[in-house]
Enzyme design. Structure first.
Site, PDB file in Angstrom:
ATOM      1  N   HIS A 152     -75.838  19.166 -55.598  1.00 33.16           N
ATOM      2  CA  HIS A 152     -77.033  19.841 -55.087  1.00 33.16           C
ATOM      3  C   HIS A 152     -78.116  19.964 -56.151  1.00 33.16           C
ATOM      4  O   HIS A 152     -79.010  20.796 -56.024  1.00 33.16           O
ATOM      5  CB  HIS A 152     -76.674  21.244 -54.573  1.00 33.16           C
ATOM      6  CG  HIS A 152     -75.773  21.266 -53.396  1.00 33.16           C
ATOM      7  ND1 HIS A 152     -74.418  21.062 -53.505  1.00 33.16           N
ATOM      8  CD2 HIS A 152     -76.027  21.443 -52.076  1.00 33.16           C
ATOM      9  CE1 HIS A 152     -73.858  21.133 -52.306  1.00 33.16           C
ATOM     10  NE2 HIS A 152     -74.818  21.354 -51.420  1.00 33.16           N
ATOM     11  N   GLU A 203     -77.923  11.654 -41.850  1.00 29.72           N
ATOM     12  CA  GLU A 203     -79.107  11.224 -42.593  1.00 29.72           C
ATOM     13  C   GLU A 203     -79.477   9.767 -42.337  1.00 29.72           C
ATOM     14  O   GLU A 203     -80.653   9.416 -42.241  1.00 29.72           O
ATOM     15  CB  GLU A 203     -78.893  11.438 -44.099  1.00 29.72           C
ATOM     16  CG  GLU A 203     -78.958  12.885 -44.546  1.00 29.72           C
ATOM     17  CD  GLU A 203     -77.653  13.635 -44.365  1.00 29.72           C
ATOM     18  OE1 GLU A 203     -77.603  14.839 -44.653  1.00 29.72           O
ATOM     19  OE2 GLU A 203     -76.665  12.998 -43.915  1.00 29.72           O
TER      20      GLU A 203
END
Length: 658
Positions: A464, A397
């Site tokens: 998440h 990322e």
């Protein structure tokens, strides 16, 4: 030191000498000015000039270089006017950052230089992005990026090399191994014998060069550049050199053994090369003195010009106006044809139509190509747009965000998909320190949208389920969008992509397939910074966004006697404060609902703003309702305790009775 002339003619050998001499003489003057208190800080590159000059001289003027603190020779070899450099170092308007950043923390499109930030690592990814843009556009160029051996310990270094190798990006990764990262010696930094040993693991070509031998540096890098332009690929270069002064002047060199300094002083790249040219009768002592006098005169003239420049003047409005690149919003009206689609379909449709409109728009992320993304937003995109524009990536990322920055420097828009908003933490640094600050610092925009699938309610647990918008609303320079409906999601995503500034675009996972709406089939835009008034009433103002909008609607539907203004913010930065104030002035009561935990969230700032601007209209304290102060749990009954949905109805009724 042994010099090989190879096929380098006398004129080029003299040019290399002149190019090395200029930064040395400038540095000597800067050290004097530092002692006199006329500049605030200095990072010396004395003893390392051969690397900057050799590499820069091997590149064309149209090829980007991404230097570090000790690469003054890059700037002077690109013929940047000295008075502008001197003004930059004094924080004056004639520099490159309007006094907003110091020393070499700047870039300039005119001279194809992109300066570093203090966090070092993102620079590697920016170079990757520039090289990727060249490759996509079919341009045969090389990009060179510098780091020290200390920077090679950062994760960004490894992510950048790995991805550059996988994608065959034409980048020269130049390590200036000068012995110390500030005071940390190489034996405390890495275990391998040479840093180029790491290249084997990345399947990458590598070379070790004598960083104090300008002919070796120039000859080899020139040869490599010609090869890479024909056969694009990354190269890892390790330049063995030494830092003869402190990391910066205040830190000194007491930690360096004297015998080590004495050894490297004999390897001075400028004096050794000068003696070689004298021995070869390529230059004379008289010519050297003449050249020095010319450079001294140039330095003096430009220093005088910089010192005579008045201190920079500004005001709060000017500073705020430079935070973002100018965006002239143009409305694209929707067509009359509509289809009932889900929020996930609206996001996909907006992204697809944007890619059709912007022919170079690149989308990057994990599993977004053949697989179509974990939420299938990009399903079918690979077949329509090809692998150049739909780029499947490793788990990296941080470097992806930096690459998006590099693409923007080359005028290429990009969308980066975070597989889950939670994972943005590993890309946090380049978002808040590079994308957010770059336009304010030196006028370069970051034309990047980062898609953030977020939110709880689906039993996904602590890693998440976060709705972490407050991490970014706090950071000046970012825009933050958070739609609650398919119609808004499509129009706002299209606008976010059109906007030349960095946008964090939040998409609630629990809304992806649960919320349907009639959405125009055509390409259309919606303005950022305009809230939507979903319900109107006189009793109370409800301000919320994302999933909170649907909780509020359910609560109002269950309590039809409550007549409330319900405001869906839609965008959190810019924030539609006037819509909030207008409603509060009417109702006299305000409750703010957010899914994020309470402390430090968006609701806190809205509450403070209303207290400061609408206090006289309030009939009750402003109430904030949010999730409890814990990570998001997995089990459904625990998640229900965490989320504020039930508490909101209770707090709303209590506030109405106040």
């Amino acid at each position: 030191m042994h010099y090989k002339r190879n096929s380098i003619d006398n004129a080029m050998q003299l040019k290399l000498y002149q190019r090395m001499l200029k930064p040395r003489l400038i540095e000597e003057r800067m050290l004097l000015l530092l002692r006199q208190g006329k500049i605030s800080k200095w990072f010396s590159g004395i003893g390392q000039e051969a690397i900057s000059i050799g590499v820069t001289s091997a590149l064309t003027e149209e090829e980007y270089i991404l230097p570090m603190h000790r690469n003054l020779g890059v700037f002077t070899a690109r013929d940047i006017p000295l008075h502008r450099l001197f003004s930059q170092w004094q924080g004056k308007a004639g520099g490159f950052t309007k006094g907003r950043d110091r020393s070499f923390h700047f870039g300039t499109q005119e001279y194809k230089i992109v300066g570093m930030i203090s966090h070092l690592g993102p620079q590697m990814g920016v170079a990757n992005g520039i090289a990727l843009a060249d490759m996509i556009q079919g341009i045969k160029k090389v990009t060179a990026v510098f780091t020290g051996e200390g920077g090679t310990s950062e994760g960004d270094f490894h992510e950048a090399l790995n991805l550059a190798s996988v994608w065959d990006l034409p980048v020269l990764f130049c390590i200036e191994n000068n012995g110390y990262a500030l005071s940390t010696a190489t034996n405390e930094q890495y275990k391998c014998k040479d840093l180029v040993d790491r290249a084997v693991g990345y399947g990458m070509e590598s070379h070790i060069l004598d960083g104090n031998n300008v002919l070796e540096v120039f000859t080899k890098v020139d040869e490599i550049c010609k090869s890479v332009r024909k056969n694009p690929r990354p190269i890892l270069l390790e330049f063995k050199t030494f830092r003869m002064r402190g990391h910066e002047e205040a830190s000194g060199t007491k930690y360096v053994p004297k015998e080590l300094l004495d050894t490297w002083e004999k390897k001075d790249p400028l004096l050794n090369y000068e003696n070689f040219l004298l021995d070869e009768e390529i230059i004379s002592t008289a010519e050297i003195e003449s050249l020095k006098n010319d450079i001294y005169a140039e330095i003096d003239f430009n220093l005088k010009k910089a010192f005579e420049e008045m201190p920079i003047e500004s005001d709060a409005l000017k500073e705020l106006n430079d935070l973002y690149a100018q965006f002239n919003y143009k409305e694209a009206a929707p067509n009359s044809e509509k289809a009932k689609i889900r929020l996930v379909d609206a996001v996909s449709e907006g992204l697809r139509q944007s890619m059709e409109k912007h022919k170079e728009l690149v989308v990057m992320g994990q599993d977004i190509a053949d697989y179509g993304g974990v939420f299938k937003v990009t399903e079918g995109f690979l077949e329509q747009f090809g692998r150049d524009r739909i780029r499947n990536t490793p788990i990296c990322e941080s470097i992806l965000v930096s690459m998006a920055m590099g693409l923007s420097i080359k005028g290429v828009k990009s969308v980066v998909e975070m597989q889950f908003a939670d994972f943005v933490s590993t890309g946090f640094n380049p978002i808040v320190n590079y994308l957010a600050k770059i336009h304010y610092r030196w006028g370069q925009n970051a034309d990047v949208v980062i898609r953030m699938p977020c939110g709880a309610g689906v039993g996904a647990g602590p890693f998440h389920s976060q709705t972490n918008e407050a991490w970014f609303t706090k950071t000046p320079g970012l825009k933050v969008v958070y739609p609650a409906f398919p119609y808004d999601a499509k129009g706002l995503l299209v606008t976010a992509i059109n906007d030349p500034n960095p946008v964090m675009f939040f998409e609630h996972k629990a809304l992806y397939r649960s919320i349907y709406q009639e959405v125009p089939t055509s390409y259309y835009t919606l303005p950022l910074g305009q809230a939507a008034l979903l319900r109107q009433g006189e009793n109370i103002t409800i301000v919320t966004y994302g999933m909170g909008v649907h909780w509020a609607l359910e609560t109002l539907d269950a309590n039809p006697d409550i007549h409330a203004d319900l405001i869906d913010l839609r965008t959190l930065q810019p924030l539609d404060t006037e819509a909030i104030y207008r409603s509060v002035r009417k109702t006299g009561k305000l409750i703010i609902l957010q899914e994020d935990s309470l402390f430090g969230g968006v609701a806190s700032d809205i509450s403070a703003l209303v207290m400061e601007n609408c206090f006289q209209y309030l009939d009750a304290p402003v109430k904030r309702v949010a999730s409890i102060e814990t990570p998001i749990p997995f089990a459904k009954n625990l998640e229900n305790i965490y989320l504020p949905k039930v508490r909101f109805a209770t707090e709303l009724l209590t506030l109405l009775k106040y």
